[in-house]
Design a protein around this motif. Structure first.
Motif, short mmCIF file in Angstrom:
data_model
loop_
_atom_site.label_atom_id
_atom_site.label_comp_id
_atom_site.label_asym_id
_atom_site.label_seq_id
_atom_site.Cartn_x
_atom_site.Cartn_y
_atom_site.Cartn_z
N GLU A 137 2.42 -9.07 11.26
CA GLU A 137 1.04 -9.54 11.10
C GLU A 137 1.00 -10.91 10.43
OE1 GLU A 137 -2.69 -6.91 9.88
OE2 GLU A 137 -1.54 -7.48 8.11
N THR A 138 1.83 -11.11 9.43
CA THR A 138 1.85 -12.39 8.71
C THR A 138 2.39 -13.51 9.57
OG1 THR A 138 2.22 -11.15 6.65
CG2 THR A 138 2.58 -13.50 6.57
N ILE A 139 3.41 -13.24 10.37
CA ILE A 139 3.94 -14.26 11.29
C ILE A 139 2.85 -14.69 12.26
CG2 ILE A 139 5.54 -14.66 13.20
CD1 ILE A 139 7.55 -12.87 11.73
N GLU A 140 2.14 -13.73 12.82
CA GLU A 140 1.07 -14.05 13.78
C GLU A 140 -0.05 -14.83 13.11
OE1 GLU A 140 0.05 -10.21 15.25
OE2 GLU A 140 1.79 -10.07 16.59
N LEU A 141 -0.39 -14.47 11.89
CA LEU A 141 -1.43 -15.18 11.14
C LEU A 141 -1.02 -16.62 10.89
CD1 LEU A 141 -4.06 -15.22 9.50
CD2 LEU A 141 -2.77 -14.35 7.54
N ARG B 272 0.84 -1.19 0.00
CA ARG B 272 0.00 0.00 0.00
C ARG B 272 0.88 1.25 0.00
NH1 ARG B 272 -3.63 -2.84 4.63
NH2 ARG B 272 -4.69 -4.32 3.29
N GLU B 273 1.43 1.58 1.14
CA GLU B 273 2.23 2.81 1.24
C GLU B 273 3.65 2.63 0.71
OE1 GLU B 273 2.18 3.66 5.36
OE2 GLU B 273 -0.01 3.68 5.51
N GLY B 274 4.19 1.42 0.84
CA GLY B 274 5.56 1.18 0.40
C GLY B 274 6.61 1.71 1.35
N THR B 275 6.24 1.91 2.63
CA THR B 275 7.19 2.41 3.62
C THR B 275 7.74 1.27 4.45
OG1 THR B 275 5.43 2.71 5.27
CG2 THR B 275 5.89 4.57 3.79
N MET B 276 8.84 1.54 5.15
CA MET B 276 9.43 0.51 6.01
C MET B 276 8.50 0.14 7.15
SD MET B 276 12.18 -0.64 4.77
CE MET B 276 12.85 -1.53 6.17
N SER B 277 7.81 1.11 7.72
CA SER B 277 6.90 0.81 8.82
C SER B 277 5.79 -0.12 8.36
CB SER B 277 6.32 2.10 9.40
OG SER B 277 5.60 2.82 8.42
N GLU B 278 5.32 0.08 7.12
CA GLU B 278 4.29 -0.82 6.58
C GLU B 278 4.85 -2.23 6.40
OE1 GLU B 278 1.40 -1.37 2.68
OE2 GLU B 278 3.34 -0.39 2.51
N VAL B 279 6.05 -2.31 5.87
CA VAL B 279 6.67 -3.62 5.67
C VAL B 279 6.80 -4.37 6.99
CG1 VAL B 279 8.80 -4.80 4.98
CG2 VAL B 279 7.92 -2.92 3.60
N MET B 280 7.25 -3.68 8.03
CA MET B 280 7.44 -4.32 9.32
C MET B 280 6.09 -4.72 9.95
SD MET B 280 10.60 -4.68 9.74
CE MET B 280 10.40 -5.08 8.00
N HIS B 281 5.11 -3.86 9.84
CA HIS B 281 3.78 -4.19 10.36
C HIS B 281 3.22 -5.41 9.63
CE1 HIS B 281 -0.33 -3.78 11.79
NE2 HIS B 281 -0.74 -3.82 10.53
N ARG B 282 3.37 -5.44 8.31
CA ARG B 282 2.85 -6.54 7.51
C ARG B 282 3.59 -7.83 7.83
NH1 ARG B 282 -1.94 -6.31 5.53
NH2 ARG B 282 -1.54 -4.26 4.67
N MET B 283 4.88 -7.74 8.05
CA MET B 283 5.67 -8.93 8.37
C MET B 283 5.24 -9.51 9.71
SD MET B 283 8.06 -10.83 7.14
CE MET B 283 8.75 -12.31 7.88
#
Length: 204
Positions: free
Chosen positions: A187-191, A174-185
């Protein structure tokens, strides 16, 4: 890290930064090793002390991430479920990126942009990821006391873990920022952990 090692790392990053900027400015194929070396005022011979090729430059983050994961696995208890150990290794990568400097973050995003525009480099990235999976499978097989050449579950455990990292880092964007990448990472581990039945990786 001693003074000599810090100096070498500074030179390595200077080469990487100069190369990525040239790749983005004038194209990957059009950029030569001689141009990269000239941008940081070193000889091509010195360049090859740090990187084996232009491709090696682009795959630097793969190498760095693999090193972090292998170190993290080595620190995990031997009787811990293998997939749990791998998830801790994934989190070690996330923690490393979270602690990165603004320069590190900019470098990562530039490399990501470079890969987006070059299918050839994406293929190299996939191949390098497969190398990491093989190395991780050897470690996991050793922890499980099985032969990595014949045990399918070992490779499935590693493949699930690496798929988690791939999805976390690559999509959706979406945003392409590092904070987004880290949040998504994260989130995916928890999922992933919520989606798998505990103990599924302990079969023989």
């Amino acid at each position: 890290m001693g003074l000599r090692e810090r100096k070498k790392e500074k030179t390595r990053l200077a080469i990487l930064d100069a190369a990525v900027d040239l790749f983005l400015e004038q194209g990957y194929e059009s950029t030569t090793v001689e141009q990269i070396a000239g941008a940081v005022e070193i000889s091509p011979r010195t360049f090859f002390r740090y990187f084996t090729s232009k491709d090696h430059l682009v795959l630097w983050f793969h190498e760095h991430g693999e090193e972090i994961m292998l170190e993290a696995l080595a620190d995990r208890p031997g009787d811990e479920p293998p997939f749990t150990s791998l998830m801790h290794a994934m989190r070690a990568v996330v923690a490393d990126v979270e602690s990165s400097t603004p320069a590190d973050a900019e470098r990562f995003l530039k490399l990501r942009k470079l890969l987006d525009g070059h299918p050839h480099l994406v293929g190299l990235s996939v191949a390098r990821g497969a190398e990491t999976e093989r190395r991780l499978a050897e470690v996991i097989a050793d922890r499980r006391g099985v032969d990595p050449d014949v045990d399918q579950l070992t490779h499935l455990i590693v493949a699930f873990a690496m798929s988690t990292m791939r999805v976390g880092f690559e999509c959706p964007r979406r945003e392409g920022t590092m904070s987004e990448v880290m949040h998504r990472m994260t989130e995916t581990i928890e999922l992933t952990e919520r989606s798998l039945r505990p103990g599924w990786d302990l079969q023989h």
